[in-house]
Structures are given as structure tokens and as C-alpha cells.
Write a protein that holds these residues in place. Structure first.
Motif, PDB file in Angstrom:
ATOM      1  N   PHE A  82       0.833  -1.201   0.000  1.00 39.04           N
ATOM      2  CA  PHE A  82       0.000   0.000   0.000  1.00 39.04           C
ATOM      3  C   PHE A  82       0.867   1.250   0.000  1.00 39.04           C
ATOM      4  O   PHE A  82       1.935   1.286   0.606  1.00 39.04           O
ATOM      5  CB  PHE A  82      -0.906   0.035   1.242  1.00 39.04           C
ATOM      6  N   ASN A  83       0.360   2.266  -0.682  1.00 41.46           N
ATOM      7  CA  ASN A  83       1.051   3.549  -0.777  1.00 41.46           C
ATOM      8  C   ASN A  83       0.229   4.585  -0.062  1.00 41.46           C
ATOM      9  O   ASN A  83      -0.937   4.773  -0.407  1.00 41.46           O
ATOM     10  CB  ASN A  83       1.079   3.985  -2.240  1.00 41.46           C
ATOM     11  N   LEU A  84       0.814   5.259   0.891  1.00 40.29           N
ATOM     12  CA  LEU A  84       0.017   6.257   1.587  1.00 40.29           C
ATOM     13  C   LEU A  84       0.702   7.603   1.533  1.00 40.29           C
ATOM     14  O   LEU A  84       1.563   7.898   2.344  1.00 40.29           O
ATOM     15  CB  LEU A  84      -0.207   5.790   3.031  1.00 40.29           C
ATOM     16  N   ASN A  85       0.347   8.354   0.540  1.00 37.61           N
ATOM     17  CA  ASN A  85       0.840   9.728   0.451  1.00 37.61           C
ATOM     18  C   ASN A  85      -0.126  10.526  -0.409  1.00 37.61           C
ATOM     19  O   ASN A  85      -0.957   9.955  -1.121  1.00 37.61           O
ATOM     20  CB  ASN A  85       2.273   9.778  -0.077  1.00 37.61           C
ATOM     21  N   LEU A  86       0.007  11.837  -0.311  1.00 35.81           N
ATOM     22  CA  LEU A  86      -0.969  12.717  -0.950  1.00 35.81           C
ATOM     23  C   LEU A  86      -0.981  12.566  -2.476  1.00 35.81           C
ATOM     24  O   LEU A  86      -2.045  12.542  -3.100  1.00 35.81           O
ATOM     25  CB  LEU A  86      -0.658  14.169  -0.564  1.00 35.81           C
ATOM     26  N   ALA A  87       0.198  12.440  -3.064  1.00 38.57           N
ATOM     27  CA  ALA A  87       0.258  12.339  -4.526  1.00 38.57           C
ATOM     28  C   ALA A  87      -0.480  11.085  -5.001  1.00 38.57           C
ATOM     29  O   ALA A  87      -1.262  11.123  -5.948  1.00 38.57           O
ATOM     30  CB  ALA A  87       1.710  12.308  -4.975  1.00 38.57           C
ATOM     31  N   PHE A  88      -0.243   9.981  -4.312  1.00 35.06           N
ATOM     32  CA  PHE A  88      -0.888   8.723  -4.705  1.00 35.06           C
ATOM     33  C   PHE A  88      -2.400   8.787  -4.467  1.00 35.06           C
ATOM     34  O   PHE A  88      -3.194   8.321  -5.279  1.00 35.06           O
ATOM     35  CB  PHE A  88      -0.268   7.564  -3.918  1.00 35.06           C
ATOM     36  N   PHE A  89      -2.775   9.391  -3.351  1.00 33.59           N
ATOM     37  CA  PHE A  89      -4.187   9.544  -3.005  1.00 33.59           C
ATOM     38  C   PHE A  89      -4.902  10.338  -4.105  1.00 33.59           C
ATOM     39  O   PHE A  89      -5.921   9.919  -4.646  1.00 33.59           O
ATOM     40  CB  PHE A  89      -4.287  10.285  -1.666  1.00 33.59           C
ATOM     41  N   ASN A  90      -4.326  11.468  -4.457  1.00 31.43           N
ATOM     42  CA  ASN A  90      -4.958  12.326  -5.459  1.00 31.43           C
ATOM     43  C   ASN A  90      -4.959  11.677  -6.842  1.00 31.43           C
ATOM     44  O   ASN A  90      -5.936  11.774  -7.576  1.00 31.43           O
ATOM     45  CB  ASN A  90      -4.250  13.686  -5.518  1.00 31.43           C
ATOM     46  N   GLU A  91      -3.877  11.005  -7.175  1.00 31.83           N
ATOM     47  CA  GLU A  91      -3.843  10.340  -8.487  1.00 31.83           C
ATOM     48  C   GLU A  91      -4.912   9.251  -8.530  1.00 31.83           C
ATOM     49  O   GLU A  91      -5.630   9.107  -9.511  1.00 31.83           O
ATOM     50  CB  GLU A  91      -2.453   9.748  -8.761  1.00 31.83           C
ATOM     51  N   SER A  92      -5.046   8.508  -7.423  1.00 28.71           N
ATOM     52  CA  SER A  92      -6.063   7.440  -7.368  1.00 28.71           C
ATOM     53  C   SER A  92      -7.474   7.992  -7.489  1.00 28.71           C
ATOM     54  O   SER A  92      -8.369   7.325  -7.978  1.00 28.71           O
ATOM     55  CB  SER A  92      -5.971   6.670  -6.053  1.00 28.71           C
ATOM     56  N   LYS A  93      -7.674   9.182  -6.988  1.00 27.77           N
ATOM     57  CA  LYS A  93      -9.013   9.778  -7.059  1.00 27.77           C
ATOM     58  C   LYS A  93      -9.383  10.152  -8.489  1.00 27.77           C
ATOM     59  O   LYS A  93     -10.540  10.181  -8.850  1.00 27.77           O
ATOM     60  CB  LYS A  93      -9.073  11.051  -6.196  1.00 27.77           C
ATOM     61  N   ASN A  94      -8.368  10.484  -9.277  1.00 22.87           N
ATOM     62  CA  ASN A  94      -8.651  11.035 -10.604  1.00 22.87           C
ATOM     63  C   ASN A  94      -8.277  10.136 -11.774  1.00 22.87           C
ATOM     64  O   ASN A  94      -8.819  10.282 -12.858  1.00 22.87           O
ATOM     65  CB  ASN A  94      -7.891  12.360 -10.771  1.00 22.87           C
ATOM     66  N   TYR A  95      -7.323   9.240 -11.542  1.00 22.51           N
ATOM     67  CA  TYR A  95      -6.809   8.429 -12.649  1.00 22.51           C
ATOM     68  C   TYR A  95      -6.562   6.994 -12.181  1.00 22.51           C
ATOM     69  O   TYR A  95      -6.663   6.698 -11.003  1.00 22.51           O
ATOM     70  CB  TYR A  95      -5.478   9.007 -13.168  1.00 22.51           C
ATOM     71  N   ASN A  96      -6.143   6.166 -13.134  1.00 23.09           N
ATOM     72  CA  ASN A  96      -5.755   4.818 -12.737  1.00 23.09           C
ATOM     73  C   ASN A  96      -4.375   4.894 -12.084  1.00 23.09           C
ATOM     74  O   ASN A  96      -3.404   5.327 -12.726  1.00 23.09           O
ATOM     75  CB  ASN A  96      -5.720   3.874 -13.930  1.00 23.09           C
ATOM     76  N   ASN A  97      -4.289   4.466 -10.831  1.00 23.15           N
ATOM     77  CA  ASN A  97      -3.047   4.715 -10.093  1.00 23.15           C
ATOM     78  C   ASN A  97      -1.892   3.797 -10.484  1.00 23.15           C
ATOM     79  O   ASN A  97      -0.767   3.997 -10.030  1.00 23.15           O
ATOM     80  CB  ASN A  97      -3.295   4.737  -8.586  1.00 23.15           C
ATOM     81  N   CYS A  98      -2.141   2.812 -11.342  1.00 23.38           N
ATOM     82  CA  CYS A  98      -0.999   2.051 -11.865  1.00 23.38           C
ATOM     83  C   CYS A  98      -0.654   2.518 -13.279  1.00 23.38           C
ATOM     84  O   CYS A  98       0.503   2.709 -13.602  1.00 23.38           O
ATOM     85  CB  CYS A  98      -1.294   0.553 -11.889  1.00 23.38           C
ATOM     86  N   LEU A  99      -1.670   2.706 -14.102  1.00 26.25           N
ATOM     87  CA  LEU A  99      -1.395   2.886 -15.535  1.00 26.25           C
ATOM     88  C   LEU A  99      -1.355   4.326 -16.016  1.00 26.25           C
ATOM     89  O   LEU A  99      -0.921   4.579 -17.135  1.00 26.25           O
ATOM     90  CB  LEU A  99      -2.446   2.104 -16.341  1.00 26.25           C
ATOM     91  N   ASN A 100      -1.802   5.261 -15.181  1.00 27.30           N
ATOM     92  CA  ASN A 100      -1.783   6.657 -15.609  1.00 27.30           C
ATOM     93  C   ASN A 100      -0.352   7.096 -15.937  1.00 27.30           C
ATOM     94  O   ASN A 100       0.562   6.912 -15.141  1.00 27.30           O
ATOM     95  CB  ASN A 100      -2.356   7.543 -14.490  1.00 27.30           C
ATOM     96  N   LYS A 101      -0.189   7.636 -17.118  1.00 29.42           N
ATOM     97  CA  LYS A 101       1.118   8.141 -17.587  1.00 29.42           C
ATOM     98  C   LYS A 101       2.213   7.074 -17.528  1.00 29.42           C
ATOM     99  O   LYS A 101       3.374   7.368 -17.222  1.00 29.42           O
ATOM    100  CB  LYS A 101       1.533   9.394 -16.827  1.00 29.42           C
ATOM    101  N   LYS A 102       1.798   5.828 -17.727  1.00 34.35           N
ATOM    102  CA  LYS A 102       2.790   4.736 -17.747  1.00 34.35           C
ATOM    103  C   LYS A 102       2.946   4.230 -19.174  1.00 34.35           C
ATOM    104  O   LYS A 102       1.984   4.183 -19.931  1.00 34.35           O
ATOM    105  CB  LYS A 102       2.296   3.592 -16.854  1.00 34.35           C
TER     106      LYS A 102
END
Ligand code: SF4
Ligand code: SF4
Lengths: 68, 351
Positions: B224-244
Motif C-alpha cells: 500500500f502507498n500512503l501519500n498525498l500524490a498517490f491519493f490524489n492520483e487514485s481519485k482522478n486516474y488509474n493509479n498504476c497505468l496513468n502516464k505509464k
């Protein structure tokens, strides 16, 4: 309503062994808090727009003590 | 305390689930489970004083409510104030996610074929400041590590992760000393498991055998990743594949090496052409609110979303196959033994 102590006790097993390296860099043992490096004042202020920071700092001088 | 109003600190985010909720503490990268009723109090009753909250929930619950607030204070999730208008001094943190880069993370897989690494890094340089994960599924390409090291030296590659077999016999100490961008090394097939820092890098040795990209996508608490950047990215995009962007062991350009769709081979295609296409970008936008089951799970903004291995292979919004957690019961079970996942496991040919 349930007691929070009981609730935490029941959910303890789900706390992580350690978070990902990207977040922490170091493993933290189960049930132990991570080293607290940020004081409450620091934490409150770091997300605060400058104008609020100024307002507070004028009324109560801030002397952060335990941040590293 | 009873005449005071609470102020939840902006870096502490509440996420509800069907059986329990979580306070995500972004600054400290830790979290606490809380009962759903406390989630309700913190998200709905902020205009009330603690006394007002006690009145709302009934005097018979006073002791519990006071206990909740003592816990929140002790954890430093809240501040108390005798003036409710002071809340305006504590505005929330934006939950948007933006990056100036076209690409932020890259996976490059190796088995027995070398890739034109200089050309790849050169292209990545123009696309962003990236984190690259190099994954070696065999031990035949030891020299390639030297080539990679040289290739990244002159560029603004942000950080590097390496996944290598124990049999590759790399000198980790020397490697991480020479290349300060290496932040994580995982050595699989080791004799025993361990984890520790060497210089700037977390070096993890595991006894598991990671023999192909099919080993990716496991949902584990320790990841698990617990930080603001990951939280916000997860809210708006796919947190594995966004910009990958990924290059599989055969040089095929894909969203993720485990996907079957290829957008061409790195030998004759430009990454920049691929990432511009609508089809390539379509998976970037699949956020947690669209995923079956995950959309209600309390871990949803700290847990990586795998779109390659899904419980229902034909449904692109289905829950990650390799997750054993059921938010409706709050229990973890071994996913691979779940009879309901058998068809998907066979479909992806996992074991
Ligand atoms: S259900 Fe599993 S995969 Fe989905 S968010 Fe929860 S822990 Fe993650
Ligand atoms: S989509 Fe799944 S398999 Fe692909 S990189 Fe992400 S976690 Fe791994």
C-alpha cells in the motif's frame, strides 16, 4: 456505539507490516507508530496558505521543537 | 473539551467502507481504522460542538463519543477550537492531480532479448522525468545492467527500481553506490528473505520466484502507498497505468507488459507516437470509483489498481483478480484459493 479501543483491537491484524518503499524507505514494525518527526504545529501549518500562517504567527509565536 | 469544536487537519483524509472507515494520515504515511459512525461524525457533524454531537447521538453514547475525540486528539488528527469560525483558517487540500510530464513511470522487461536502451532513454528524456522499473526474468543478461547504468547516467531519469534474480549474482552494494538513482532493488529467488537500506536504496531479498510478468498485480497490504500524490492520483486516474508506458520482454510497447494489446515494437515505433493515441490513453482514466467492489473499499486510495488481471476478464471495470480482500466482510483471504476466481485464473493461465 462501540468503544474505539475495542474497535482498534479488533482491527489490529489488518495494519500493514510496512508500507511501500516509495512512501517510507524503511519498514515499520506492526502496531508501532512511525517515528514522529513532525510536530502538531508544523503539520497544521504546512498546508496553510501564507496569509493564515502570518495571522497565527503574529498572535502566537511558534517555536517548533521536535521537527527534524 | 465538551464546549469545543473539532477541526480535522487537512492532511488527514477520511475514506469510508462498508464495514469500517479509515483516516489516512498523509504526512505520517500511516492510517487508523475507525468505526463508520465516527466517519459520519467527522464528515457530517463538523458544525456541531462536541456537546452538540453528544446531544445528537444521545446521552447514552456520551462516554463513547468522548473516547473517540480523545483518540483523535492523541493521534493528532484533529485540533479543538472554542470558536467554530476558526475553521476557515484550515482550508482543505486540493484533491486534483497534475503532472507536467507526458510520462511519469515506465516498466521495461527483460528475458533473453536486449532492447535499444539508449534510444528508449533518449525518447523518455523528452517525455518527462520518469521512474523506470527494470525487471529481469532470467539471468542471461548481466551485462545489460552495465549498459543501462551508462544509458541513464546523462539523463534526468528520476529514479530506478530493479527486479533481478538471485542467480544474476549482481554486486548490489557497488551498483547502488555507483548509481544514486537506484532506489529499490528486489532480488528474488534468494536463500532467505530480508529487507534493508543500502545507501539510498531499499534492498529486498525474497525467496519467491518471479519468473514472468504474470507475477505482477498482487494486492498486498505491504504494498500500500500512503501519500498525498498517490491519493490524489487514485481519485482522478488509474493509479498504476496513468502516464505509464511499458516495453515487454519482446520489445512490444504496451500500457503494461501483462496486457495482450501491443502498440508496436520499440525497434520500429516511437514511444511518443504511441502515447499520443486515444486507445493507449483510455486506461489512464479508469479510476477507483469505476471499479467494481473497489469503489466502496476503504483501502481504495492507498491500493494499486491492477487492470491486467481482473476477476471477470471480459469486464475492464472488474475487481483486481489478485486481491483477497472483501470490503463487505472486512476479511482477507488467499485469492488464489477462491473457487469463484478459478475461471479467471485459467483464462490468464496463471498457475
Ligand atoms: S477491494 Fe482489494 S483491490 Fe479493491 S481497493 Fe480494496 S484492497 Fe484494493
Ligand atoms: S496493471 Fe497490473 S500487471 Fe500491469 S503493471 Fe499494473 S499491477 Fe502490474
Amino acid at each position: 456505539m462501540k468503544s474505539i479501543k475495542e474497535f482498534i483491537e479488533n482491527n489490529k491484524k489488518d495494519l500493514p507490516v510496512y508500507f511501500s518503499y516509495a512512501t517510507f524507505k524503511k519498514p515499520a514494525p506492526i502496531g508501532k507508530d512511525l517515528p514522529e518527526t513532525k510536530s502538531r504545529f508544523y503539520r497544521t501549518l504546512q498546508f496553510m496558505p501564507t496569509k493564515f500562517y502570518k495571522k497565527i504567527s503574529q498572535s502566537a509565536p511558534i517555536t517548533p521543537t521536535n521537527e527534524k | 473539551m465538551k464546549n469545543n469544536y473539532f477541526i480535522l487537519l487537512a492532511d488527514c483524509k477520511l475514506v469510508d467502507g462498508p464495514t469500517r472507515s479509515i483516516i489516512y494520515d498523509m504526512s505520517r504515511s500511516s492510517y487508523s481504522f475507525i468505526p463508520n459512525v465516527l466517519y459520519e461524525i467527522l464528515s457530517e457533524d463538523y458544525a456541531l460542538s462536541i456537546n452538540g454531537i453528544v446531544n445528537k447521538y444521545g446521552l447514552e453514547n456520551e462516554q463513547f463519543i468522548l473516547e473517540y475525540f480523545e483518540f483523535l486528539l492523541e493521534k493528532e488528527y484533529i485540533l479543538l477550537s472554542d470558536n467554530p469560525s476558526e475553521r476557515m483558517w484550515f482550508p482543505g487540500i486540493s484533491e486534483d492531480w497534475e503532472s507536467p510530464y507526458e510520462i511519469t513511470n515506465v516498466i521495461i522487461d527483460y528475458r533473453d532479448k536486449v532492447h535499444p536502451i539508449k534510444k528508449i532513454i533518449d525518447e523518455l528524456e523528452s517525455l518527462g522525468s520518469v521512474h523506470i522499473e527494470f525487471r529481469f526474468f532470467s539471468d542471461v543478461l548481466l551485462d545489460e545492467l552495465i549498459v543501462i547504468n551508462e544509458a541513464v547516467a546523462e539523463y534526468r531519469v528520476n529514479s530506478i527500481s530493479l527486479l533481478v534474480p538471485h542467480s544474476l549474482k549482481i554486486n548490489v552494494e557497488q551498483l547502488v553506490k555507483e548509481n544514486k538513482r537506484i532506489k529499490h532493488v528486489e532480488i528474488y529467488g534468494s536463500e532467505e528473505s530480508s529487507a534493508g537500506m543500502i545507501e539510498q536504496a531499499l534492498v529486498v531479498r525474497s525467496e519467491d520466484m518471479i519468473t514472468s510478468n504474470k507475477c505482477c498485480g498482487a494486492i498486498l497490504k505491504k504494498n500500500f502507498n500512503l501519500n498525498l500524490a498517490f491519493f490524489n492520483e487514485s481519485k482522478n486516474y488509474n493509479n498504476c497505468l496513468n502516464k505509464k508506458v511499458s516495453i515487454d520482454e519482446n520489445g512490444e510497447i504496451k500500457n503494461c507488459p501483462s496486457f495482450s494489446d501491443s502498440f508496436g515494437n520499440i525497434e520500429d515505433k516511437l514511444l511518443s507516437d504511441v502515447i499520443e493515441t486515444e486507445t493507449f490513453r483510455s486506461v489512464w482514466a479508469i479510476d477507483k470509483s469505476q471499479i467494481d467492489t473497489c469503489q466502496t473499499c476503504e483501502f481504495r486510495y492507498m491500493c494499486m489498481d491492477c487492470r491486467a488481471y481482473r476477476e471477470t476478464p471480459e469486464d475492464v471495470y472488474s475487481k483486481p483478480l489478485k486481491c483477497g480482500y472483501d470490503p463487505n466482510t472486512g476479511e482477507w483471504k488467499e485469492w488464489s484459493r477462491n473457487p469463484l476466481k478459478k475461471t479467471a485464473i485459467e483464462h490468464f493461465n496463471l498457475f
